[in-house]
Structure formats: structure tokens, C-alpha cells
Design a protein around this motif. Sequence first.
Motif, PDB file in Angstrom:
ATOM      1  N   ILE A  87      52.700  22.029  49.221  1.00 58.75           N
ATOM      2  CA  ILE A  87      53.369  22.234  50.512  1.00 58.75           C
ATOM      3  C   ILE A  87      52.409  21.863  51.632  1.00 58.75           C
ATOM      4  CG2 ILE A  87      54.233  23.984  52.122  1.00 58.75           C
ATOM      5  CD1 ILE A  87      55.438  25.423  49.647  1.00 58.75           C
ATOM      6  N   HIS A  88      51.196  22.354  51.547  1.00 59.53           N
ATOM      7  CA  HIS A  88      50.200  22.074  52.589  1.00 59.53           C
ATOM      8  C   HIS A  88      49.934  20.570  52.694  1.00 59.53           C
ATOM      9  CE1 HIS A  88      46.883  22.461  55.278  1.00 59.53           C
ATOM     10  NE2 HIS A  88      46.028  22.024  54.389  1.00 59.53           N
ATOM     11  N   ARG A  89      49.835  19.911  51.571  1.00 58.20           N
ATOM     12  CA  ARG A  89      49.538  18.474  51.567  1.00 58.20           C
ATOM     13  C   ARG A  89      50.728  17.626  52.027  1.00 58.20           C
ATOM     14  NH1 ARG A  89      47.237  17.096  46.217  1.00 58.20           N
ATOM     15  NH2 ARG A  89      45.477  18.191  47.109  1.00 58.20           N
ATOM     16  N   LEU A  90      51.939  17.977  51.602  1.00 58.20           N
ATOM     17  CA  LEU A  90      53.108  17.133  51.856  1.00 58.20           C
ATOM     18  C   LEU A  90      53.857  17.457  53.148  1.00 58.20           C
ATOM     19  CD1 LEU A  90      54.559  17.001  48.231  1.00 58.20           C
ATOM     20  CD2 LEU A  90      53.251  15.227  49.407  1.00 58.20           C
ATOM     21  N   ASP A  91      53.761  18.683  53.636  1.00 61.23           N
ATOM     22  CA  ASP A  91      54.486  19.078  54.844  1.00 61.23           C
ATOM     23  C   ASP A  91      53.729  18.593  56.079  1.00 61.23           C
ATOM     24  OD1 ASP A  91      56.091  20.274  56.789  1.00 61.23           O
ATOM     25  OD2 ASP A  91      55.076  22.209  56.589  1.00 61.23           O
ATOM     26  N   ARG A  92      53.989  17.368  56.454  1.00 61.76           N
ATOM     27  CA  ARG A  92      53.282  16.760  57.587  1.00 61.76           C
ATOM     28  C   ARG A  92      53.620  17.427  58.913  1.00 61.76           C
ATOM     29  NH1 ARG A  92      50.230  13.068  55.280  1.00 61.76           N
ATOM     30  NH2 ARG A  92      51.102  11.823  53.604  1.00 61.76           N
ATOM     31  N   SER A  93      54.769  18.095  58.986  1.00 61.96           N
ATOM     32  CA  SER A  93      55.129  18.785  60.224  1.00 61.96           C
ATOM     33  C   SER A  93      54.282  20.042  60.413  1.00 61.96           C
ATOM     34  CB  SER A  93      56.611  19.171  60.209  1.00 61.96           C
ATOM     35  OG  SER A  93      56.847  20.205  59.269  1.00 61.96           O
ATOM     36  N   GLY A  94      53.739  20.566  59.311  1.00 58.81           N
ATOM     37  CA  GLY A  94      52.913  21.762  59.382  1.00 58.81           C
ATOM     38  C   GLY A  94      53.688  23.029  59.685  1.00 58.81           C
ATOM     39  N   THR A  95      55.002  23.004  59.508  1.00 63.02           N
ATOM     40  CA  THR A  95      55.817  24.153  59.899  1.00 63.02           C
ATOM     41  C   THR A  95      56.123  25.129  58.775  1.00 63.02           C
ATOM     42  OG1 THR A  95      57.854  22.910  59.523  1.00 63.02           O
ATOM     43  CG2 THR A  95      56.948  22.864  61.758  1.00 63.02           C
ATOM     44  N   ILE A  96      56.064  24.697  57.522  1.00 63.98           N
ATOM     45  CA  ILE A  96      56.419  25.595  56.425  1.00 63.98           C
ATOM     46  C   ILE A  96      55.297  26.588  56.206  1.00 63.98           C
ATOM     47  CG2 ILE A  96      56.992  25.789  53.976  1.00 63.98           C
ATOM     48  CD1 ILE A  96      58.222  22.996  54.151  1.00 63.98           C
ATOM     49  N   GLU A 137      64.489  22.303  47.862  1.00 54.77           N
ATOM     50  CA  GLU A 137      64.652  22.263  49.325  1.00 54.77           C
ATOM     51  C   GLU A 137      63.307  22.116  50.026  1.00 54.77           C
ATOM     52  OE1 GLU A 137      66.485  22.149  53.040  1.00 54.77           O
ATOM     53  OE2 GLU A 137      67.255  21.787  51.021  1.00 54.77           O
ATOM     54  N   VAL A 138      62.286  22.776  49.524  1.00 52.08           N
ATOM     55  CA  VAL A 138      60.947  22.598  50.101  1.00 52.08           C
ATOM     56  C   VAL A 138      60.526  21.133  49.967  1.00 52.08           C
ATOM     57  CG1 VAL A 138      58.493  23.129  49.792  1.00 52.08           C
ATOM     58  CG2 VAL A 138      60.162  24.972  49.833  1.00 52.08           C
ATOM     59  N   GLY A 139      60.723  20.562  48.787  1.00 49.67           N
ATOM     60  CA  GLY A 139      60.372  19.152  48.576  1.00 49.67           C
ATOM     61  C   GLY A 139      61.146  18.232  49.498  1.00 49.67           C
ATOM     62  N   ARG A 140      62.431  18.507  49.679  1.00 44.76           N
ATOM     63  CA  ARG A 140      63.256  17.689  50.569  1.00 44.76           C
ATOM     64  C   ARG A 140      62.731  17.748  51.996  1.00 44.76           C
ATOM     65  NH1 ARG A 140      66.964  17.765  54.162  1.00 44.76           N
ATOM     66  NH2 ARG A 140      67.216  20.006  54.312  1.00 44.76           N
ATOM     67  N   ARG A 141      62.370  18.929  52.450  1.00 38.03           N
ATOM     68  CA  ARG A 141      61.875  19.086  53.816  1.00 38.03           C
ATOM     69  C   ARG A 141      60.485  18.484  54.010  1.00 38.03           C
ATOM     70  NH1 ARG A 141      64.385  22.960  57.242  1.00 38.03           N
ATOM     71  NH2 ARG A 141      66.330  23.632  56.276  1.00 38.03           N
ATOM     72  N   CYS A 142      59.683  18.511  52.960  1.00 40.46           N
ATOM     73  CA  CYS A 142      58.342  17.924  53.068  1.00 40.46           C
ATOM     74  C   CYS A 142      58.414  16.404  53.138  1.00 40.46           C
ATOM     75  CB  CYS A 142      57.472  18.349  51.888  1.00 40.46           C
ATOM     76  SG  CYS A 142      56.931  20.059  51.963  1.00 40.46           S
ATOM     77  N   GLY A 150      57.525  14.693  47.813  1.00 42.20           N
ATOM     78  CA  GLY A 150      58.255  15.943  47.618  1.00 42.20           C
ATOM     79  C   GLY A 150      59.725  15.732  47.333  1.00 42.20           C
ATOM     80  N   ARG A 151      60.269  14.635  47.828  1.00 43.71           N
ATOM     81  CA  ARG A 151      61.692  14.357  47.608  1.00 43.71           C
ATOM     82  C   ARG A 151      62.013  14.068  46.145  1.00 43.71           C
ATOM     83  NH1 ARG A 151      62.443  10.785  52.881  1.00 43.71           N
ATOM     84  NH2 ARG A 151      62.687  12.483  54.347  1.00 43.71           N
ATOM     85  N   LEU A 152      60.997  13.753  45.370  1.00 42.92           N
ATOM     86  CA  LEU A 152      61.237  13.511  43.939  1.00 42.92           C
ATOM     87  C   LEU A 152      61.792  14.753  43.250  1.00 42.92           C
ATOM     88  CD1 LEU A 152      58.110  11.406  42.929  1.00 42.92           C
ATOM     89  CD2 LEU A 152      60.457  10.619  43.267  1.00 42.92           C
ATOM     90  N   LEU A 153      61.510  15.924  43.807  1.00 41.77           N
ATOM     91  CA  LEU A 153      62.038  17.152  43.224  1.00 41.77           C
ATOM     92  C   LEU A 153      63.565  17.189  43.257  1.00 41.77           C
ATOM     93  CD1 LEU A 153      59.489  19.678  44.714  1.00 41.77           C
ATOM     94  CD2 LEU A 153      59.674  18.975  42.324  1.00 41.77           C
ATOM     95  N   ALA A 154      64.159  16.423  44.157  1.00 42.96           N
ATOM     96  CA  ALA A 154      65.616  16.380  44.247  1.00 42.96           C
ATOM     97  C   ALA A 154      66.242  15.862  42.955  1.00 42.96           C
ATOM     98  CB  ALA A 154      66.054  15.522  45.427  1.00 42.96           C
ATOM     99  N   ALA A 155      65.461  15.168  42.142  1.00 45.34           N
ATOM    100  CA  ALA A 155      65.970  14.687  40.859  1.00 45.34           C
ATOM    101  C   ALA A 155      66.415  15.855  39.972  1.00 45.34           C
ATOM    102  CB  ALA A 155      64.911  13.854  40.145  1.00 45.34           C
TER     103      ALA A 155
END
Length: 146
Positions: A36-45, A89-94, A98-103
Motif C-alpha cells: 500500500i505504501h509503495r503503490l498508493d502514490r496519492s498517499g491517502t490510504i 479495492e485497495v489495489g484498484r485505488r492504488c 495494484g490493479r492486477l488484484l482485480a483479476a
Amino acid sequence: MPTPFAYGCPPALDGIEPVAIMDADCALCSFGARMIHRLDRSGTIRICPIQTARGQAALQYFGMDPSDPDSWLFLADGAAWSDFDAIVEVGRRCGGWGRLLAALMILPGPIRAWLYARIARNRYAIFGRGDICGLPDPGLRARLLL
């Protein structure tokens, strides 16, 4: 599909969202916190260990067992996701990788629930223990809600 908040955000979180609530003693969850820390570029999660008073109160608010660290909970935009759906959902937002988790969403809900339960109940034996709160990265520590 997310569960709408019944009465807004859990009082213990004072409207802090988005927030991922997870087991602070699990090595797999510690890895998830680092991702989460690495992928969440917005820094909001934000990340809240379920072992804290806030984490336990949030689980109770949604009718989950606060003494059962098998649960993942993600709260954002007035909705709540649990278990695999929370992770997706965390992966989608990151975004990005992270979007690969949507699979995982191609699996039917009952199979996702079964798979999540098997991994969650055996995570210490498979992945060992870790400590989210003991992570040295100051940026990650700033995301923690203790």
C-alpha cells in the motif's frame, strides 16, 4: 460489492478514510501494508492494525469479531469492503500493479470467500509473523493509525 456505511464512518475513526484495517502481527499483512505504501502514490490510504482500539471498534461497528484477526476491512467514500474484496479495492485505488488484484474478481464470490478463509486461517503457518508497527520506513509509519 461494498457494504454502505450504516451510520457514516465508525466513530473510532473520526471520518478518517480511506483506511485499510488489517492484522499487525501477520507477515502477509505486513507485506500488504508495505505494498500500500509503495503503490498508493496519492498517499491517502491509512493503515489501522486490528489490534488497536480503533481497529477493534471499526470491526465491531461492522459486526465483525474484533478478536478474530482473519479479517481485512477497507473503508472509503462511505463504503466498506471486507476480505478479498477489500484487498482488491485497495489495489484498484492504488493503481499500477495494484490493479492486477482485480483479476481475483473473476472468481465467483463463494470461491473467493473460501480461498480467503483458507489463506487467512493458515497465514501464520504459511507466511510467518511480522509486525506492521515495527517497520522502519518513516513514510509507512506515518500512515499507521495507532
